[in-house]
Design an enzyme around this catalytic site. Structure first.
Site, PDB file in Angstrom:
ATOM      1  N   ASP A 228       0.859  -1.182   0.000  1.00  0.00           N
ATOM      2  CA  ASP A 228       0.000   0.000   0.000  1.00  0.00           C
ATOM      3  C   ASP A 228       0.892   1.227   0.000  1.00  0.00           C
ATOM      4  OD1 ASP A 228      -2.578  -0.985  -0.062  1.00  0.00           O
ATOM      5  OD2 ASP A 228      -2.467  -1.546   2.049  1.00  0.00           O
TER       6      ASP A 228
ATOM      7  N   PHE B 233     -10.734  24.934   7.731  1.00  0.00           N
ATOM      8  CA  PHE B 233     -11.104  24.199   6.532  1.00  0.00           C
ATOM      9  C   PHE B 233     -12.461  23.538   6.740  1.00  0.00           C
ATOM     10  CE2 PHE B 233     -11.409  20.179   4.312  1.00  0.00           C
ATOM     11  CZ  PHE B 233     -11.101  20.552   3.017  1.00  0.00           C
TER      12      PHE B 233
ATOM     13  N   ALA C  57     -15.418  21.055   4.449  1.00  0.00           N
ATOM     14  CA  ALA C  57     -15.586  20.284   3.213  1.00  0.00           C
ATOM     15  C   ALA C  57     -16.314  21.112   2.170  1.00  0.00           C
ATOM     16  CB  ALA C  57     -16.353  18.999   3.510  1.00  0.00           C
ATOM     17  N   GLN C  58     -17.120  22.091   2.632  1.00  0.00           N
ATOM     18  CA  GLN C  58     -17.871  22.903   1.670  1.00  0.00           C
ATOM     19  C   GLN C  58     -16.976  23.929   0.991  1.00  0.00           C
ATOM     20  OE1 GLN C  58     -19.356  22.230   4.818  1.00  0.00           O
ATOM     21  NE2 GLN C  58     -20.423  20.582   3.699  1.00  0.00           N
TER      22      GLN C  58
ATOM     23  N   MET D 149     -11.262  25.353   1.588  1.00  0.00           N
ATOM     24  CA  MET D 149     -10.181  26.321   1.767  1.00  0.00           C
ATOM     25  C   MET D 149     -10.020  26.548   3.261  1.00  0.00           C
ATOM     26  SD  MET D 149     -11.072  29.390  -0.848  1.00  0.00           S
ATOM     27  CE  MET D 149     -12.507  29.909   0.046  1.00  0.00           C
TER      28      MET D 149
END
Lengths: 731, 557
Positions: free
Chosen positions: A344, A417, A419-420, A423
C-alpha cells in the site's frame, strides 16, 4: 484538476506507522547459553521416548543404534570381550565409549529442539496469564437498532469461557475484554501490552478498520459493546500460545521433501552397512557390530536430522521476536518464495502525509510574499500539510516572531477548513485576508471580487498542471487586500514524501527476484510519479478492493506467489487469496482471520522482513543439509581405513588424517558427529545470515561456506579429537 | 607417438559428436513432437488398435511399456526354448531354462548381459528374430521414457505425457532403423562380416583345422552399439576381428554408442524451449566422460609391474590393434553408456583401472548413459541437485519452472535408491547364503580373494545398471547368477522407469513458475559443476566401502 484538501482530519493511517523501517521492534531473544541448556535438559530426556523419536527417522535410527550398542556393551564381558573388528583389536572400553557417544548424539539433537521450543515458552506463559477466566457481562437480548449502546438491555454475568460466537458483551474501563471480538458500539482506549508488548494504549472504536479487540487486553477508558467473534479455546491468544510453543507446528512442504531425501539417504547407508559384512567376510574379515553402527551413524545425515525441527521452530520464533505471528509454518516458507509484493502506498511507501516541497509564485509576485502568505495562512492549520508549509517557509527564512507570529499573536481570525469551502486561511484584522486551498475553490473566491485578468488564470493553470503532472498536489494561495481586491499569489507544491531508504530496499528486492507493486487510491498520474520516485516495479492506481483482488489472481495465474498486507474488512478477501497475507493487528477481525500472519506492530513495511526470514529458513535447512552430507567424505576417510587396515595394510594410505589407531579413529568420528550438533545449535536457532542478492551469488557463497567448509571442517575436527582420544589408555 | 595418436582419436570422436549434436538432437525433437504418421505406421496402429492421436496419462503410458516388455520377455524366452525346432538354428539345441530367462530379461532390459558364448549357443533365428528385435525396441523404449519425462517438463497443467506406441514405433522405424542401415554399411566397408554362412572349416597356417563362425554380424553390431545394447555376436564382443576389425572401426563404434545419448540433451533443450538447458546437461555428461576417460587412460598407461613397463603400459587383455587408448576409450564409452560392449577385457585392467568401468556404471550410467536412460537418469539427478541448491538460495526449489516438492523428491529419491540396493544386496547375498556362497566360490569365481569379490560386484553392478559388460573371470552361467542377475536386470530397468513416468506425470500436471532473479539458473557453469558434484558424491558415498574391499584394496596392497 485534482481534488485538494488542505485541512483533512488527522490522517487515519498515521497510527500504522509508529516505527521507522529497518528497526523492527525486537523482543529480547533468548540466547543460547547455559541457562537455556539447563532449562531444556528435562525436555531433551523426555524426547528420548521412541514414540516421539519415530517422527524423526534419522535420529530414530541413531537411537536404535545406541540401544543396540548398549546391549552389546553389557553382553560383551559374557561372550568374551570385544575382540577384533575387521582384523584389528579394539580396547575393552570401546563399545561402551561408542554407546555413550551415540546416546549423547541423540540427546544433543533433542536438546536442540528443546532449546528452540524453550524460547517460546516464556512468552507463552505471559500469554497464558491473560487467558485466565474473567467475568463477562453478556447482553441477553441485544437490539442494535433501538439500543445500540446496550444501556437499557438486561445483562447477565457469565464466565468468559462460556461465551459463544456472536454473543454481545459490555466492557467498561478497568475490565478485561473477555474474548476476541469487534466493537459494535463505542470507543475506548485499550492496553494491548499483553499481546504486543507495546505499553502505550491504543484507541479502538466501532466501525472502520480499528474495531477489533483481543481477549485478555484491558479497557482503560470509556465503555464499549463488543460482539464476540471467536469460539472458546480458539481465541487469538490460544492460537498464539500454541504457535510460540511450537505445539501446532505442522511440517511444511519443503520440510517434508527434505525429510524424504534424508530418509532415503539413510536407507542407502543402512543398505551399505548391512551388506558390508557378508562381502567383507569373503574378501577380508567381518567388522564388529558396534563399528558397523558407528559407520552407519557417521554416514546418515545426523547433523541436519538433529537440527531440522529446531530450525523450523526457530524460524517461527524469529517472526515472533519481530512481533509477527505466522498462523502456519507453511506461510513462513511461502514468504521465502514470494515473487510479487503488493505494498500500500500510504503508510508503507510514503509517510502518509503530503508535505510542502516548493513554492511557485505567480508572475510578478515575490517568492517571499507567497512564502509569507502561505505560512501565515497555515499557522493555525494543525494538519501535517499545514505545518509542513510553515516548516518549509522557515527554511526559506520566513520566521514569525513568537510574540507576533504565533497562532495567537497574529491579529486575525482563523478560517478553518470545511468540506464545503475546501479552503482555509486567515482574516486579518486590517481587513485583508489570505486563503489557501483547492484550485477551483480559491479561484471562485478570487473571482468573487471580479477584478482578475484572464491571463492570470492561464498562468495559474499552467503551474497547477505542472504540479499535478509530477504527481504532486497543488495548493493555490490568494490574498485580498482591505479594499477587497483579490490577487493570486502562487501555488504550493505538496507531495507525498517517500520514506528514506526505500529505493535501496526495492532494488534489493529486485535483486532477490521480487517484483514490488504499489497499490494506491491516487490517480494514475500521481501514482506513476510516486512509483518512479520510490523505485517500485509497478503500480495499481485508483485501486478498489476488487482491483486488488483481480491483480492478485492475475499474478497467481502467471505462477507468481503474492504477498500483501491489509487491515480493513474489505481487504479480507484479498488477504485470503494472497499466498502470504499479513494482517495488521489494528485491523478488523475479518482481516486477521483472513490473513495467515498478523503483525502486532501493524507495520506494513515488515513484509520485507518476513520475506527475508522465510528465505533464511530455507537457506538454513539447505546449508546444514549440504554441510551434513559433505561431512561424510572425511568420516569415510577416518572409518574405512580403520575398519580394514588390519587385513589390508595398504589401505593405511587412505588414513590421510594419520589418526592414532583404528579404535581412536572410529571413536573420534563418532564424537565429532555428536559435538558438531552442539556447535551448530546457535546457527540453527539464529539462521544462516541472509544477504540479498541474485540466486547465483547466494548459491556460490553458500556452497563455498557449507559445501567446501563441510568437507574441510571434519578433517580438522576429527584430527583434533583423535589427538585427545589417543591419550585414553587402550585407544 | 602414442599420446599424439590418442589425442587424434579423442579429437576426431569429439568433432564427429559435435557435428552430430544439433542435427540429430533436432531431428529427434521433431520426431517426437510431430503429429504426422507414416502410412505403414498408421496400418500398424490400426493392427494393434491404437489411436496415435490419443494422449496417455502416465499410468496408461506405463501400462504400455510394461505390457510390451512382458510380451518381449516371454517371446524371447519361448524362442530360445524352442531353438531345436526352429529353422536356421545351425543345429544348436534348445537353450536351458535358467539361461533363457537370463537372456530374455537381459535383452528386454536393454542390458545384453550374456552368460553364454553366443556363437556356440544362439542360432540365427534367435539372434535375429529375438535378440536383434529387442536390440531395437528396448532402445526405443528407453528413448520413449526419456521423451515422456521431457514432456513432463515442457507441458503445463497437462494430464498426459504422450503416447507410448507412437513413441515406440517412431523411435524404432524413424530413428534406429535408418541410422542402423547407414552404420551397418560403414561397418561392412570397415571389414565387419555379414553373411549367413554358418561355420566355415578352414586349415590354419600351422595345418590345424579350425571352425570359423560367420553370420549377419554387421547388422547386429550396429544396433548393438547404436541402441547401447552391447550384446555381441561373438563371445569376445568387439575385441573379435569379425566384429571390430580395425582401429578406425573401433573409433566408429564409439561414435555409434555415443551419438544418440549425447544428442538427447539437445532434444531435451529443444522440447523444453531452451537450448541452453540442453547444453548444460551436455556439459555435465561431457565433463564426467572426459574425467573418467582421462583417469582410466592414465591408470592403464602407467600400469606398474615388469610386463607393463616393458610394453609401455598395461597391455594384458587388450588388442594390439587398438592399443591402450583405443581400449580405454572403448571401455569408458561402453560403461558410461549402458552398452557393455568390450574391445578389451576389463578384468585385466590394472587393479584401480578396473575400478573405473565399475565406477562409470555406479554413477548410474548418466554420462551420457544409455539411449534414453542416460537422459532420464541425469534429469533425476538434476532434480536432486536443484532441490539442495534451491534450499541454499532460499526458494522452494524449481527446475525449468516446475516446483520440486515432496512428491517429486520422493520419486527421485526412490530412483537413486534402486540400483545401489540391487548391486549391494545382490553382491552380499552371493556371499551371505552358505549354499550359494559355496557354489559361487567353487564354480563361478576363478580368481579367489578380493579380485573374485570384484568380479561378483562387477556382475551385479553391470546387471542392475543395465550395462551388460562383464569383468570376465566369472562363470555366470549358473542357476544363482542367471536368476539373480536376471532379476537385477529387470528390476534395475523397470522400477526406475515406473518412477520416471510417475515423475513425468507429476511434472506435466504442474503449471510453470516464471523465472525471476531469485530463481536458480540451471544453465550456467555453476549448476553444471554442482550437478557433476552431486552425481559423484552420491555415488562415492554409496560405493566407497565396497570398492575399498575390492579394487582399492587390491590396488593399494
Amino acid at each position: 484538476m485534482s481534488t485538494v484538501s488542505t485541512g483533512t482530519a488527522p490522517d487515519a493511517v498515521a497510527e500504522h506507522t509508529p516505527r521507522q523501517m529497518g528497526s523492527p521492534s525486537k523482543r529480547p531473544a533468548g540466547a543460547f547459553g547455559p541457562a537455556q541448556i539447563m532449562q531444556a535438559l528435562p525436555g531433551a530426556f523426555r524426547k528420548l521416548d521412541p514414540r516421539q523419536m519415530w517422527r524423526n527417522p534419522v535420529m530414530f535410527l541413531v537411537e536404535v543404534g545406541a540401544a543396540l550398542t548398549t546391549v552389546l556393551a553389557i553382553a560383551e564381558p559374557f561372550v568374551g570381550g570385544p575382540g577384533t573388528s575387521g582384523g584389528t583389536a579394539v580396547p575393552l572400553t570401546f563399545t561402551w565409549a561408542i554407546a555413550v557417544w551415540l546416546w549423547l548424539t541423540v540427546l544433543f539433537a533433542n536438546l536442540a529442539e528443546s532449546v528452540a521450543e524453550g524460547r517460546g515458552k516464556a512468552q507463552a506463559d505471559t500469554l497464558r496469564q491473560t487467558r485466565t477466566s474473567t467475568i463477562a457481562r453478556r447482553v441477553t437480548a441485544y437490539d442494535e437498532v433501538t439500543d445500540a449502546a446496550a444501556s437499557r438491555a438486561s445483562i447477565v454475568e457469565v464466565p468468559s469461557g462460556d461465551l459463544r460466537l456472536g454473543d454481545v458483551v459490555v466492557v467498561t474501563a478497568g475490565e478485561s475484554i473477555p474474548g476476541d471480538g469487534d466493537i459494535i458500539h463505542g470507543i475506548a482506549s485499550v492496553d494491548e501490552s499483553a499481546i504486543t508488548g507495546e505499553s502505550a494504549p491504543v484507541v479502538r472504536e466501532s466501525g472502520g478498520d480499528r474495531s477489533a479487540v483481543t481477549g485478555g487486553t484491558r479497557v482503560l477508558s470509556d465503555r464499549i459493546v463488543v460482539r464476540i467473534t471467536s469460539k472458546p479455546g480458539e481465541t487469538f491468544v490460544d492460537r498464539m500460545i500454541a504457535l510460540v510453543e511450537g505445539a501446532s507446528r505442522q511440517k511444511t512442504p519443503n520440510e517434508i521433501a527434505l525429510n524424504i531425501l534424508l530418509a532415503s539417504l539413510s536407507i542407502i547407508f543402512v543398505i551399505v552397512t548391512l551388506t558390508l559384512n557378508p562381502i567383507a567376510s569373503y574378501a577380508a574379515a567381518p567388522v564388529s557390530i558396534p563399528v558397523l553402527i558407528a559407520l552407519l551413524v557417521c554416514l546418515i545425515p545426523t547433523t541436519i536430522g538433529a537440527l531440522l525441527s529446531a530450525i523450523g521452530i526457530a524460524g517461527i520464533d524469529r517472526l515472533v521476536q519481530r512481533n509477527v505471528l505466522a498462523m502456519s509454518g507453511r506461510a513462513v516458507e511461502a514468504a521465502g518464495d514470494v515473487t510479487t509484493l503488493l505494498l500500500d502506498k500510504t503508510g508503507t511507501i510514503t509517510y502518509g502525509n503530503r508535505r510542502a516541497s516548493e513554492f511557485v509564485p505567480m508572475p510578478g509576485v515575490e517568492a517571499s510574499e507567497l512564502e509569507r502568505a502561505a505560512a501565515l495562512s497555515s499557522l493555525a492549520d494543525p494538519t501535517p500539510e499545514g505545518s509542513s508549509i510553515v516548516e518549509l517557509a522557515a527554511e526559506r527564512g520566513i520566521r514569525f516572531d513568537p510574540s507576533t507570529g504565533s497562532e495567537n499573536g497574529v491579529d486575525g481570525e482563523v478560517v478553518p477548513f470545511t468540506a464545503q469551502t475546501r479552503m482555509s486561511g486567515l482574516d486579518l484584522s486590517d481587513g485583508s485576508s489570505i486563503r489557501k486551498g483547492a484550485g477551483s475553490a480559491v479561484i471562485a473566491w478570487v473571482e468573487a471580487s471580479g477584478r482578475i485578468a484572464s491571463s492570470a488564470f492561464d498562468e495559474l493553470e499552467q503551474r497547477v498542471e505542472a504540479i499535478s503532472n509530477s504527481g504532486g498536489t497543488p495548493l493555490v494561495v490568494a490574498a485580498k487586500d482591505a479594499e477587497g481586491a483579490a490577487r493570486l499569489l502562487g501555488v504550493v507544491h505538496l507531495k507525498d514524501v517517500v520514506k528514506d531508504g526505500l529505493t535501496e530496499r526495492f532494488a534489493e528486492l529486485r535483486a532477490m527476484g521480487i517484483r514490488t507493486v504499489m497499490i494506491t487510491g491516487d490517480n494514475p498520474l500521481t501514482a506513476k510519479a510516486i512509483a518512479a520516485e520510490a523505485g517500485v516495479d509497478d503500480y495499481l492506481a485508483e485501486a478498489t478492493p476488487e482491483d486488488k483482488m483481480a491483480l492478485i489472481k492475475r499474478e497467481q495465474a502467471g505462477g507468481n506467489l503474492v504477498a500483501m498486507t491489509g487491515d480493513g474488512t474489505n481487504d479480507a478477501p484479498a488477504l485470503a487469496q494472497a499466498d502470504v497475507g499479513v494482517a495488521m493487528n489494528t485491523g478488523t477481525s475479518a482481516a486477521k482471520e483472513a490473513g495467515n500472519m498478523v503483525d502486532l506492530d501493524s507495520d506494513p513495511t515488515k513484509l520485507i522482513e518476513i520475506v527475508r526470514i522465510g528465505k533464511q529458513l530455507l537457506i538454513t535447512r539447505g546449508a546444514l543439509t549440504t554441510f551434513s552430507i559433505a561431512n561424510d567424505v572425511a568420516k569415510y576417510f577416518a572409518i574405512i581405513p580403520a575398519m580394514f587396515a588390519g587385513v589390508f595394510p595398504g589401505l593405511a594410505v587412505l588414513n590421510v588424517m594419520q589418526l592414532h589407531s583404528p579404535a581412536s579413529a572410529i571413536l573420534s568420528a563418532i564424537i565429532f558427529n555428536a559435538i558438531v550438533i552442539v556447535f551448530l545449535i546457535p546457527l540453527a536457532l539464529r539462521g544462516v545470515r541472509y544477504r540479498a542478492g541474485g540466486a547465483s551469488a547466494i548459491l556460490s557463497r553458500n556452497l563455498l561456506v557449507y559445501g567446501l567448509g563441510g568437507i574441510v571442517a571434519p578433517f580438522i575436527g576429527i584430527k583434533l579429537i583423535d589427538l585427545v582420544v589417543s591419550l585414553i589408555p587402550g585407544f | 607417438m602414442a599420446v599424439l595418436f590418442a589425442v587424434l582419436q579423442a579429437a576426431t570422436l569429439a568433432l564427429i559428436l559435435a557435428l552430430v549434436y544439433r542435427p540429430l538432437g533436432d531431428y529427434m525433437a521433431r520426431l517426437y513432437t510431430s503429429d504426422r504418421d507414416w502410412r505403414f505406421e498408421r496400418s500398424l496402429y490400426r493392427l494393434i488398435g491404437v489411436d496415435p492421436r490419443s494422449e496417455q496419462s502416465w499410468p496408461a503410458y506405463l501400462r504400455g511399456v510394461l505390457a510390451f516388455s512382458v510380451v518381449g520377455v516371454l517371446f524371447v524366452y519361448v524362442l530360445q526354448r524352442a531353438q531345436a525346432v526352429l529353422p536356421y538354428s545351425l543345429g544348436l539345441p534348445a537353450v536351458p531354462e535358467g539361461l533363457s530367462f537370463n537372456t530374455a530379461a537381459s535383452f528386454v532390459a536393454n542390458t545384453n548381459w550374456q552368460s553364454y558364448s553366443p556363437e556356440l549357443t544362439m542360432g540365427y533365428t534367435v539372434q535375429l528374430a529375438g535378440l536383434a528385435v529387442q536390440n531395437f525396441v528396448s532402445a526405443a523404449v528407453g528413448i520413449a521414457v526419456a521423451v515422456a519425462l521431457v514432456r513432463g517438463f515442457a507441458r503445463r497443467g497437462s494430464g498426459t505425457i504422450g503416447n507410448f506406441w507412437v513413441d515406440l514405433f517412431r523411435g524404432s522405424f524413424r530413428l534406429l532403423l535408418p541410422l542402423s542401415v547407414i552404420g551397418a554399411i560403414v561397418l561392412m566397408i570397415g571389414g565387419v562380416v555379414q553373411n549367413v554362412n554358418g561355420f566355415t572349416e578352414i586349415t590354419t597356417l600351422a595345418g590345424n583345422s579350425q571352425s570359423l563362425p560367420g553370420g549377419p554380424v554387421a547388422s547386429q553390431e550396429v544396433i548393438k552399439l547404436l541402441g547401447t545394447n552391447g550384446g555381441g555376436f561373438f563371445n569376445v564382443n568387439s575385441a573379435h576381428p569379425f566384429e571390430n576389425p580395425t582401429a578406425w572401426t573401433s573409433l566408429f563404434q564409439n561414435v555409434l554408442m555415443l551419438a544418440i545419448p549425447f544428442a538427447l540433451p539437445r532434444t531435451f533443450g529443444r522440447m523444453v524451449g531452451s537450448n541452453k538447458q540442453g547444453y548444460a546437461i551436455l556439459a555435465v555428461m561431457a565433463t564426467l566422460y572426459v574425467v573418467s576417460l582421462a583417469a582410466l587412460s592414465a591408470l592403464e598407461a602407467g600400469g606398474n609391474g615388469t610386463a607393463p613397463e616393458l610394453a609401455g603400459g598395461a597391455l594384458e587383455g587388450k588388442e594390439a590393434r587398438f592399443g591402450i587408448f583405443g581400449s580405454t576409450l572403448f571401455g569408458t564409452t561402453s560403461t558410461l553408456t549402458s552398452t557393455g560392449a568390450v574391445n578389451s577385457m576389463h578384468d585385466s585392467f590394472t587393479a584401480i583401472g578396473g575400478m573405473m568401468p565399475m565406477l562409470n556404471m555406479m554413477l548410474g550410467e548418466v554420462a551420457p548413459g544409455g539411449v534414453g536412460s542416460g537422459l532420464y537418469g541425469m534429469l533425476v539427478l538434476a532434480i536432486i541437485a536443484v532441490f539442495i541448491a534451491g534450499l541454499l538460495v532460499g526458494r522452494t526449489p524449481e527446475y525449468l519452472g516446475k516446483k520440486i516438492g515432496p512428491r517429486e523428491i520422493k520419486l527421485a529419491s526412490l530412483y537413486i535408491l534402486v540400483t545401489p540396493t540391487l548391486v549391494l544386496v545382490g553382491t552380499a547375498l552371493s556371499f551371505a547364503i552358505p549354499a550359494i556362497r559355496a557354489d559361487v566360490e567353487s564354480v563361478s569365481i576363478w580368481n579367489p580373494g578380493i579380485h573374485g569379490m570384484s568380479e561378483v560386484l562387477y556382475a551385479f553392478t553391470s546387471a542392475s545398471n543395465n550395462n551388460g559388460s562383464a569383468f570376465a573371470g566369472l562363470t555366470a552361467n549358473t542357476p544363482w547368477f542367471n536368476t539373480a542377475l536376471g532379476v537385477a536386470m529387470l528390476l534395475g530397468r523397470f522400477i526406475p522407469i515406473v518412477l520416471v513416468l510417475a515423475l513425468a506425470g507429476s511434472l506435466a500436471a504442474q503449471d510453470r513458475v516464471p523465472a525471476t532473479a531469485g530463481t536458480l539458473p540451471t544453465h550456467r557453469p555453476q549448476f553444471v559443476g554442482l550437478l557433476v558434484g552431486v552425481t559423484v558424491i552420491v555415488t562415492a558415498l554409496t560405493y566407497f566401502p565396497v570398492l575399498t574391499l575390492g579394487p582399492l584394496a587390491e590396488g593399494l596392497n
